[in-house]
Structure formats: structure tokens, C-alpha cells
Design an enzyme around this catalytic site. Structure first.
Site, mmCIF file in Angstrom:
data_model
loop_
_atom_site.group_PDB
_atom_site.id
_atom_site.type_symbol
_atom_site.label_atom_id
_atom_site.label_comp_id
_atom_site.label_asym_id
_atom_site.label_seq_id
_atom_site.Cartn_x
_atom_site.Cartn_y
_atom_site.Cartn_z
ATOM 1 C CB ALA A 176 1.192 0.944 0.491
ATOM 2 C CB THR A 190 0.714 -3.306 1.031
ATOM 3 O OG1 THR A 190 -0.217 -3.342 2.137
ATOM 4 C CG2 THR A 190 0.202 -4.120 -0.120
ATOM 5 C CG ASP A 191 4.000 0.893 5.038
ATOM 6 O OD1 ASP A 191 3.362 0.507 6.039
ATOM 7 O OD2 ASP A 191 4.890 1.763 5.119
ATOM 8 C CB CYS A 192 -0.269 1.031 6.943
ATOM 9 S SG CYS A 192 -1.810 1.160 7.784
#
Ligand code: BGC
Length: 717
Positions: A266, A262-264
Site C-alpha cells: 500500500a 502498511t497493507d501489502c
């Protein structure tokens, strides 16, 4: 039977979820790395995660990484090494220009070399994977992350994304000085509505396929090991829980076998997106989407055990994710050598070494784009007296926000690069952003300028005005800098504007009133030397814009490869009212995609094509004669554009299809030939998938995307 079945079978649910969790370096205690701080970005970190964790974000330094890895391996049950991931975006300790600048070289080979250097410096500091390339196509200059990408063109975006993957990974990520790469942010993050970061995106299937997806796909086809989810919702579904995107497209159609992170935070953000109602639901949605690693938030670790116990989640999904993670660790060779290349001696040897600096200097000089050079004000002559004025004159802020481990104090400042080359005085003039009481600074700058022949205005955006969360609603320089420029222009000196910027800017009166404009972006560690190389003419500028500069914000998004309208604007002198245009601004960009000048002049002859008919089996050629009319060697980027005049979809008014960056000696004339075959004519048609359609095509060859002259050919069966 998977390769890691025997180990996965022995793992508890917590141990599996540990592998699927990534925490930031800051979560680790300084002394005892097993003491995880109980909180990660506001999310609860349970103590049990300590010896089960799979990867760490943003930790580097050979000693630190080795210590943490050693302690971890001693304490963890299955002795599965940690993976250390980092944002090595445009260099590790030696900083290369921001990606948007590097994309203006039109030399992907240079970007590959820079990425290999970044991988070497990072890998000796213990980094195993970088969160790069960012393959998000961007057409909206308001978006701060324009700086991290490759601009508005799908072809260049593909080429640079591939160059980065190859540069980081080499032939084998297990090799010394190599690291794995993660392409991001899948997908369409660059289309954030109104350029506001994290905002939603609406992208038609046609545009997705034609413009936004190709660069991620190219990175994956080049062997990129990981994919990061994007913060945005794509057509109503947040990417981190978007099954169509990950299951159907990425893993299904494209056959991606690597891991997805995932992005941070997210994953947790599926809740504020209004897609999940609580962390448990968010975790379930992401897991079922095929997301293997949760970055920074902790919903997987904290919520999934209960969901499994309640029979709401199939534990086999965890096994698949863990298998993919272990596969990557194995590919990196971590089971044999968990420290990989981490080595204090090698850090001393390679970090910011002379060889890396030399490459950084070369690339920085090649990334700069000369937008204007009236009266041949540039290059500056060695005997000239020069005033270097503005907030970027003496600062060591020469790198954007993603400076990774680069140290500003190791940057060559503008002043330091120039001071031994010309008679130089410098004055700050004003701060990067407006401050109280700057009159004295301005007066000092005016005094300095008065004594000189030439004034260089070193102006731009504070780095915090671009990059993540750096969206802007104005594209102008800050008021105080504009005021300083006006005061300097009143002196009537030769004036050169050098811009430090992370995006296209609206330059207003500066377009007309300064003699020369050089876009330097944020040039990195060797900034000052590269600036001196270009401004004094040791390097003839050869950068070409990878993104259009508007006249005014109201034109944004403005990009060269737009679809036509049914009412195209006619001549500028006498435009029809009921055509697609602004009544108060031009349609064209101030400086279009592909644009850039050199010292001297290159003339283009008449375009010819070898045949006005072609079948799908043929190749025809487009030929153009280019001549260096000046008395210096130049590098010219000859660009080939095509337009499909009729298709089952409306096709862009121009599309870059090929280019050649060539060196021409003074007076040299060269015939440049491009091959055109049916492969170049393919696109995602309405009914027949990726193919060509018969009909008329226009061919343009010129120095930038505003080229008007064309020849036509017909594709026949
Ligand atoms: C950014 C990513 C980055 C990640 C890890 C996020 O905020 O969007 O591009 O890789 O942080 O630092």
C-alpha cells in the site's frame, strides 16, 4: 530517553530501515534463508536487507521459523529477533467459520474462545502476530471482504473485534500460546464505492464517527498492538499517507502507542493513487504519516537513505518508528526467547486436536442462520431418505480463501457428516461455477432426488467469489446452480437449500420455492458434522444475521440502521408516489439484520417500559415476555433497539443497543429486562461532541431489526 536508545544509536540508517521492512516468506531461500530472492512482488530487494530485516509475512511451521530465526540471529549485527506475522483470520490449522458467519452467533465469547485456539495453534508454529481483527464495517454485499468482517452493525462490530483481540492476546502477549493482534484496515475500507475492492471511499465525518471508526477504536482500547493501513483513499486522501487519520486521530486523539504497518504494497500504491509521483515521495509521505513498517514493497529501504543524505527527511522519524517496533518485540519476549512458543511437539499436540475440533463444530453450528422452514421440513428425521445434491455436497471446499494453514482434506465434508445419520445419496449436479456439458451431472442428480423423500440442495459461491478482490456485480447464485435447483424443484419433493456463501445473496425464486433455507457460510474444518447437527435437530439453529439480505441487487447498500428521510415510505399496500421508495421493489430487506429462525416458535408479548421520563442520572427498564411455544429447547436472541426522534443530526431509524441470547425450555416463559441509561443515548452530536441530547426516544424489543412496536420516553434535564 527511550528504552532502546542505546541500541538505536548504534544502528545505521540501513539497519533501522530493515526493521521497518517486512518481506514475504517466499522471499527467503529454501536452504539458506539468508539468500533473499532479489524481488518481492516485483519490487527490488537489495541483498543488504537480508540481515537487517525486521519481520516476515506468512511464514510458519516451528522448524522453519526456528531455523530462519537462528540463522538470522547468527548473521545480524544487533541480534534483534525477527517478528513473524501471519494472516490468522479464523483459525490456523483448525478452521472456524468465516468471520461473517461467526458474527451471526451473537456470542462474542465464542469468538474469543476460537481466537484463543487460533493463537495457540499459530504460536506453537512460530507466529508472533496476526493480521486480525478486520474491523471494517460493511454495508455493501457486493464487496468481497464482507466475509472477513462482522457485518453492518457498529455495536456487534465492536464486540467481535474486541473478542478477537482478547482471544489472541490474552492478558499478556508474552504468555505462552498468545500472539499479538493487528486491527485493520484503518480506516473505512469497507465503504469501497460500488462495493468494488480497493475503490475510493467518501465517508462524512458524522458517519465515520458513528459507524465506521468505533470498532477500530474498541480493538485499540482492548490493547491491540498494531494497526494496518487501508488500501483506499478516504475522502480524497489515501489512508497510507493520511496524516489526519494517523497523526491527529490515531496517535493524537486516541493515544495509540503501538506500531502501524502498511497493507501489502500500500505504500507503493500511493503512486497509482496519484498522491505521490515516485517511490521516494511515497516513502516520505508514509514516514511522515507515522507508518512504521512497509509491507512487501521496498520504498523505505531503497529510497530513504538518499532522502536523509539530502536532508529531506529527519532521521529522528526512523528512530521513533524503530523504537515502537523494538517495543513490540520486547513485549513479545523475543529478546529473551526469540523462538517464543515455536515447538514441533506442541504442533503435533494441538493442531486440529479433538478439543479444537469440538469447539469448531459448536461454533459452526451456532453460526448457521435458518431463513425459512415451511411445514417444519427441518429438522430431517433419522428415517428419511435424503438426496444431497449440488457442488457443495461432497467437496472438501468448506473454508473460504483465508484458510491459513488449514488443510481441506482435514475438513469433514457435508456428505461425511450426514452419511451415518440418514439414508443418503449424493450427486454433484453441477460445478460451483458453470462448466461445459453439465447435463449428465444434472440428470444424475435428478435421478438421485427422485428416489428420496427430501432433497438438500447444497449450493453457493465458489470461495474465489468472495474475500479480497472478490467483489461481485451480481449477487445471485451462478446460472448453472439455479438451473439445477429448478430441475430439482420440478420433482415436488421437500427441498432444503443450504447455502455456502461469503456475503448476502439475492435468492430470487428460491425464496419462494424451496421449503427451507439454511445459510451455512463457509463452516470450516468441522463443516459436515455441524451441518448434520443442525439439519437433524441435535442443535436447534440459533444464528441471527449480522448483515441484511436484499431482495435484489438494486437495493444495495441496504442496512437496517439507515438515516430516515423527509419522505418515509408509508404502507406497502398503498404507498404514496412521492416518498422514498422503489417503484419496482420493496424497501425492506428480504431477511433483515438480526433475523433468524429456530425449530419451534417463540412468541413476544407486549413491551413495557418502567417510565416515560428519564433524566441523565436515571436508568429505566424495558421489559418483554418471551415464550417458547414449541416442544424443543431454543436459543432466542432478544434484541433491544432505540431511536432518537430528534437530534442535532438526523438519527438512524433504529440502532441495536443491547441483546440477550437466552435458552428457553419447551413451554418456558421468561421476562427479559433491559436497562436503558443515558450512556446508551450518546452519540457524536454536531456541536457538543459525544453526548446525549434531550428529547423523545423510541424503544423496540423484538426478535430482529424489523420489529415495529415501540414505547416512547423523554429524556429531560
Ligand atoms: C490484505 C490484508 C492482509 C495482507 C497480508 C493484504 O492484501 O488486504 O488484509 O493482512 O494482505 O497478507
Amino acid at each position: 530517553m527511550g528504552k532502546f536508545d542505546s541500541i538505536i544509536q548504534k544502528m545505521t540508517v540501513e539497519e533501522k530501515l530493515g526493521q521497518m521492512s517486512q518481506l514475504m516468506a517466499e522471499c527467503f531461500g529454501e536452504e539458506d534463508c539468508g539468500t533473499l530472492m532479489g524481488i518481492s512482488y516485483g519490487f527490488e530487494v537489495k541483498p543488504e536487507l537480508a540481515w537487517n530485516l525486521g519481520s516476515v509475512l506468512g511464514m510458519s511451521g516451528a522448524k522453519r521459523v526456528k531455523d530462519v530465526q537462528k540463522t538470522y540471529l547468527e548473521k545480524s549485527t544487533h541480534k534483534i529477533p525477527l517478528m513473524f506475522m501471519h494472516d490468522v483470520i479464523h483459525g490456523f490449522r483448525t478452521s472456524f467459520p468465516s468471520p461473517i458467519g461467526m458474527a451471526c452467533t451473537w456470542e462474542p465469547e465464542l469468538v474469543e474462545k476460537a481466537s484463543a485456539v487460533a493463537a495457540k495453534e499459530a504460536s506453537v508454529s512460530g507466529v508472533h502476530l496476526t493480521f486480525s481483527p478486520m474491523a471494517d464495517l460493511a454495508r455493501d454485499a457486493r464487496w468481497g471482504r464482507v466475509i472477513e468482517g462482522n457485518g453492518e452493525d457498529p455495536l456487534l462490530n465492536c464486540q467481535y473485534s474486541v473478542a478477537r483481540v482478547k482471544g489472541y492476546q490474552g492478558d499478556n502477549i508474552r504468555d505462552k500460546y498468545r500472539m499479538a493482534s493487528c486491527v485493520k484496515h484503518f480506516a473505512g475500507y469497507g465503504a469501497a464505492e460500488s462495493g468494488r475492492d480497493y475503490n475510493t471511499t467518501e465517508i462524512s465525518d458524522y458517519q465515520l464517527k458513528e459507524s465506521y471508526l468505533p470498532a477500530y477504536k474498541a480493538a485499540i482500547d482492548a490493547g491491540c498492538k498494531m494497526v494496518m493501513t487501508a488500501f483506499n483513499a478516504l475522502n480524497g486522501v489515501p489512508c497510507t499517507g493520511n496524516k489526519w487519520l494517523y497523526e491527529e486521530l490515531l496517535r493524537g486523539e486516541w493515544g495509540f502507542k503501538g506500531s502501524v504497518i502498511t497493507d501489502c504494497t500500500a505504500l507503493y500504491e500511493l503512486i497509482p493513487h496519484g498522491y505521490a509521483e515516485n517511490p521516494a515521495q511515497a516513502a516520505k509521505l508514509a514516514l511522515e504519516t507515522g507508518v512504521d513498517i512497509e509491507m512487501v514493497s521496498t520504498a523505505y529501504f531503497n529510497e530513504i537513505p538518499k532522502l536523509i543524505a539530502e536532508g529531506k527527511i529527519d532521521e529522528a522519524l526512523l528512530d521513533t518508528a524503530v523504537e515502537r517496533i523494538l517495543e513490540l518485540k520486547e513485549e513479545l519476549g523475543l529478546f529473551e526467547n526469540p523462538y517464543k512458543d515455536a515447538d514441533e511437539e506442541e504442533e503435533k499436540r494441538w493442531h486440529v486436536c479433538a478439543e479444537h475440533r469440538a469447539l469448531a463444530r459448536e461454533i459452526a453450528a451456532r453460526s448457521m442462520v435458518l431463513l425459512k422452514n415451511d411445514n417444519h421440513v427441518l429438522p430431517i428425521q433419522e428415517k428419511e431418505k435424503v438426496a444431497l445434491v449440488g457442488p457443495f455436497a461432497t467437496t472438501d471446499t468448506m473454508i473460504d480463501i483465508w484458510k491459513c494453514m488449514a488443510k481441506p482434506e482435514e475438513c469433514v465434508t457435508f456428505f461425511d457428516g450426514m452419511k451415518d445419520r440418514v439414508e443418503l445419496v449424493a450427486a454433484e449436479g453441477c460445478a460451483m461455477t458453470e462448466q461445459e456439458g453439465e447435463e449428465a451431472l444434472m440428470a444424475e442428480a435428478v435421478e438421485a432426488a427422485k428416489q428420496c423423500d427430501t432433497v438438500i440442495l447444497a449450493l453457493g459461491e465458489h470461495p474465489s467469489l468472495s474475500a479480497e478482490a472478490g467483489s461481485r456485480a451480481y449477487l445471485t447464485l451462478p446460472e448453472n446452480q439455479q438451473k439445477l435447483a429448478k430441475k430439482i424443484l420440478e420433482l415436488g419433493k421437500k427441498t432444503v437449500l443450504v447455502l455456502f456463501n461469503g456475503r448476502p445473496l439475492e435468492l430470487g425464486f428460491l425464496n419462494e420455492e424451496v421449503d427451507s433455507i439454511l445459510v451455512a457460510w463457509y463452516p470450516g474444518t468441522e463443516a459436515g458434522n455441524a451441518l448434520a447437527d443442525v439439519l437433524l435437530g441435535d442443535v436447534n439453529p440459533s444464528g441471527r444475521l449480522s448483515i441484511s439480505f436484499p431482495y435484489t441487487l438494486g437495493q444495495v447498500p441496504i442496512y437496517y440502521n439507515a438515516l430516515p428521510t423527509g419522505r418515509p415510505k408509508g404502507s406497502d399496500d398503498n404507498p404514496e408516489r412521492f416518498t422514498s421508495r422503489y417503484v419496482d421493489a420493496p424497501n425492506d430487506a428480504a431477511y433483515p439484520f438480526g433475523y433468524g429462525l429456530s425449530y419451534g416458535e417463540v412468541s413476544y408479548g407486549e413491551l413495557s417500559i418502567s417510565n416515560d421520563k428519564m433524566t441523565a442520572e436515571d436508568t429505566i427498564t424495558a421489559t418483554m415476555e418471551v415464550t417458547n411455544l414449541g416442544d424443543r429447547e431454543v436459543m432466542e436472541t432478544v434484541q433491544l433497539y432505540l431511536r432518537d426522534m430528534g437530534g442535532s443530526y438526523s438519527r438512524p431509524v433504529k440502532m441495536l443497543k443491547d441483546y440477550q441470547k437466552i435458552t428457553l425450555q419447551p413451554g418456558e416463559k421468561r421476562t427479559i429486562t433491559f436497562n436503558i441509561d443515558a450512556e446508551m443515548l450518546k452519540y457524536n452530536t454536531r456541536e457538543n461532541g459525544y453526548t446525549y441530547e434531550e428529547g423523545t426516544f423510541r424503544v423496540f424489543v423484538g426478535p430482529n431489526s424489523s420489529v415495529k412496536d415501540y414505547k416512547e420516553f423523554v429524556l429531560v434535564s
